[in-house]
Write a protein that holds these residues in place. Structure first.
Motif, short mmCIF file in Angstrom:
data_model
loop_
_atom_site.label_atom_id
_atom_site.label_comp_id
_atom_site.label_asym_id
_atom_site.label_seq_id
_atom_site.Cartn_x
_atom_site.Cartn_y
_atom_site.Cartn_z
N UNK A 252 0.81 -1.21 0.00
CA UNK A 252 0.00 0.00 0.00
C UNK A 252 0.86 1.27 0.00
N UNK A 253 2.05 1.20 0.58
CA UNK A 253 2.94 2.37 0.56
C UNK A 253 3.29 2.77 -0.87
N UNK A 254 3.45 1.78 -1.72
CA UNK A 254 3.79 2.04 -3.12
C UNK A 254 2.73 2.91 -3.78
N UNK A 255 1.47 2.65 -3.47
CA UNK A 255 0.37 3.40 -4.09
C UNK A 255 0.29 4.84 -3.60
N UNK A 256 0.98 5.14 -2.51
CA UNK A 256 1.00 6.51 -1.98
C UNK A 256 2.08 7.35 -2.65
N UNK A 257 2.97 6.72 -3.36
CA UNK A 257 4.04 7.45 -4.05
C UNK A 257 3.48 8.20 -5.25
N UNK A 258 4.25 9.15 -5.73
CA UNK A 258 3.82 9.91 -6.90
C UNK A 258 3.81 9.00 -8.13
N UNK B 39 -3.98 -6.03 -6.16
CA UNK B 39 -3.28 -6.89 -5.21
C UNK B 39 -2.31 -6.08 -4.35
N UNK B 40 -2.81 -5.03 -3.75
CA UNK B 40 -1.96 -4.10 -3.02
C UNK B 40 -1.36 -4.66 -1.74
N UNK B 41 -1.80 -5.82 -1.30
CA UNK B 41 -1.20 -6.44 -0.12
C UNK B 41 0.09 -7.18 -0.46
N UNK B 42 0.40 -7.29 -1.75
CA UNK B 42 1.61 -7.97 -2.21
C UNK B 42 2.62 -6.94 -2.70
N UNK B 43 3.90 -7.30 -2.64
CA UNK B 43 4.95 -6.40 -3.10
C UNK B 43 4.79 -6.17 -4.60
N UNK B 44 4.96 -4.93 -5.05
CA UNK B 44 4.80 -4.63 -6.49
C UNK B 44 5.66 -5.50 -7.40
N UNK B 45 6.85 -5.87 -6.97
CA UNK B 45 7.70 -6.73 -7.80
C UNK B 45 7.08 -8.10 -8.01
N UNK B 46 6.44 -8.63 -6.98
CA UNK B 46 5.77 -9.92 -7.10
C UNK B 46 4.60 -9.83 -8.07
N UNK B 47 3.85 -8.76 -7.95
CA UNK B 47 2.73 -8.55 -8.85
C UNK B 47 3.23 -8.41 -10.28
N UNK B 48 4.33 -7.71 -10.44
CA UNK B 48 4.89 -7.50 -11.78
C UNK B 48 5.26 -8.82 -12.45
N UNK B 49 5.82 -9.76 -11.70
CA UNK B 49 6.15 -11.06 -12.27
C UNK B 49 4.88 -11.74 -12.80
N UNK B 50 3.82 -11.66 -12.04
CA UNK B 50 2.55 -12.26 -12.46
C UNK B 50 2.03 -11.58 -13.73
N UNK B 51 2.13 -10.26 -13.79
CA UNK B 51 1.69 -9.51 -14.97
C UNK B 51 2.51 -9.92 -16.18
N UNK B 52 3.82 -9.97 -16.03
CA UNK B 52 4.69 -10.36 -17.14
C UNK B 52 4.36 -11.77 -17.62
N UNK B 53 4.28 -12.70 -16.68
CA UNK B 53 4.01 -14.08 -17.06
C UNK B 53 2.62 -14.24 -17.69
N UNK B 54 1.66 -13.45 -17.23
CA UNK B 54 0.33 -13.49 -17.83
C UNK B 54 0.32 -12.98 -19.26
N UNK B 55 1.15 -11.98 -19.52
CA UNK B 55 1.20 -11.38 -20.86
C UNK B 55 2.14 -12.10 -21.81
N UNK B 56 3.22 -12.69 -21.26
CA UNK B 56 4.29 -13.17 -22.12
C UNK B 56 4.73 -14.62 -21.90
N UNK B 57 4.28 -15.23 -20.84
CA UNK B 57 4.72 -16.60 -20.56
C UNK B 57 5.66 -16.63 -19.37
N UNK B 58 5.99 -17.83 -18.94
CA UNK B 58 6.78 -18.00 -17.73
C UNK B 58 8.27 -17.78 -17.97
N UNK B 59 8.97 -17.51 -16.89
CA UNK B 59 10.42 -17.34 -16.94
C UNK B 59 11.15 -18.67 -17.01
N UNK B 60 10.50 -19.76 -16.61
CA UNK B 60 11.20 -21.04 -16.65
C UNK B 60 10.73 -21.93 -17.76
#
Length: 83
Positions: free
Chosen positions: A1-7, A62-83
């Motif tokens: 949630x702190x991330x969402x308070x940033x500019x 998913x603001x209860x999760x770290x933005x980096x974790x959410x980003x991995x999910x977004x990337x994998x949803x759009x482009x496929x998995x890293x492994x």
């Protein structure tokens, strides 16, 4: 949630940096994933508005999760998995 308070500028900088890092990692292990990240989230001027908003929609959802974790999910949803 702190991330969402940033500019928006700070959020955009963070997301863009994380996407570049993810793309760099993907380039070594799965080049097609790296190319997809570039196509889905960037344009000729850096991170696209659409790419940023795609990520931020999920971060807000998913603001209860770290933005980096959410980003991995977004990337994998759009482009496929890293492994």
């Amino acid at each position: 949630t702190d991330f969402l308070k940033r500019s928006t500028k700070d959020q955009r900088g963070y997301v863009s940096t994380q996407l570049v890092m993810a793309s760099s990692i993907a380039a070594r292990i799965k080049p097609e994933l790296s190319e997809c990240i570039g196509d889905k989230f960037f344009d000729g001027n850096g991170m696209s508005d659409k790419g940023f908003e795609t990520v931020m929609q999920r971060v807000r959802e998913f603001q209860d999760f770290h933005p980096s974790s959410v980003l991995v999910v977004v990337i994998e949803g759009a482009c496929g998995t890293f492994n």
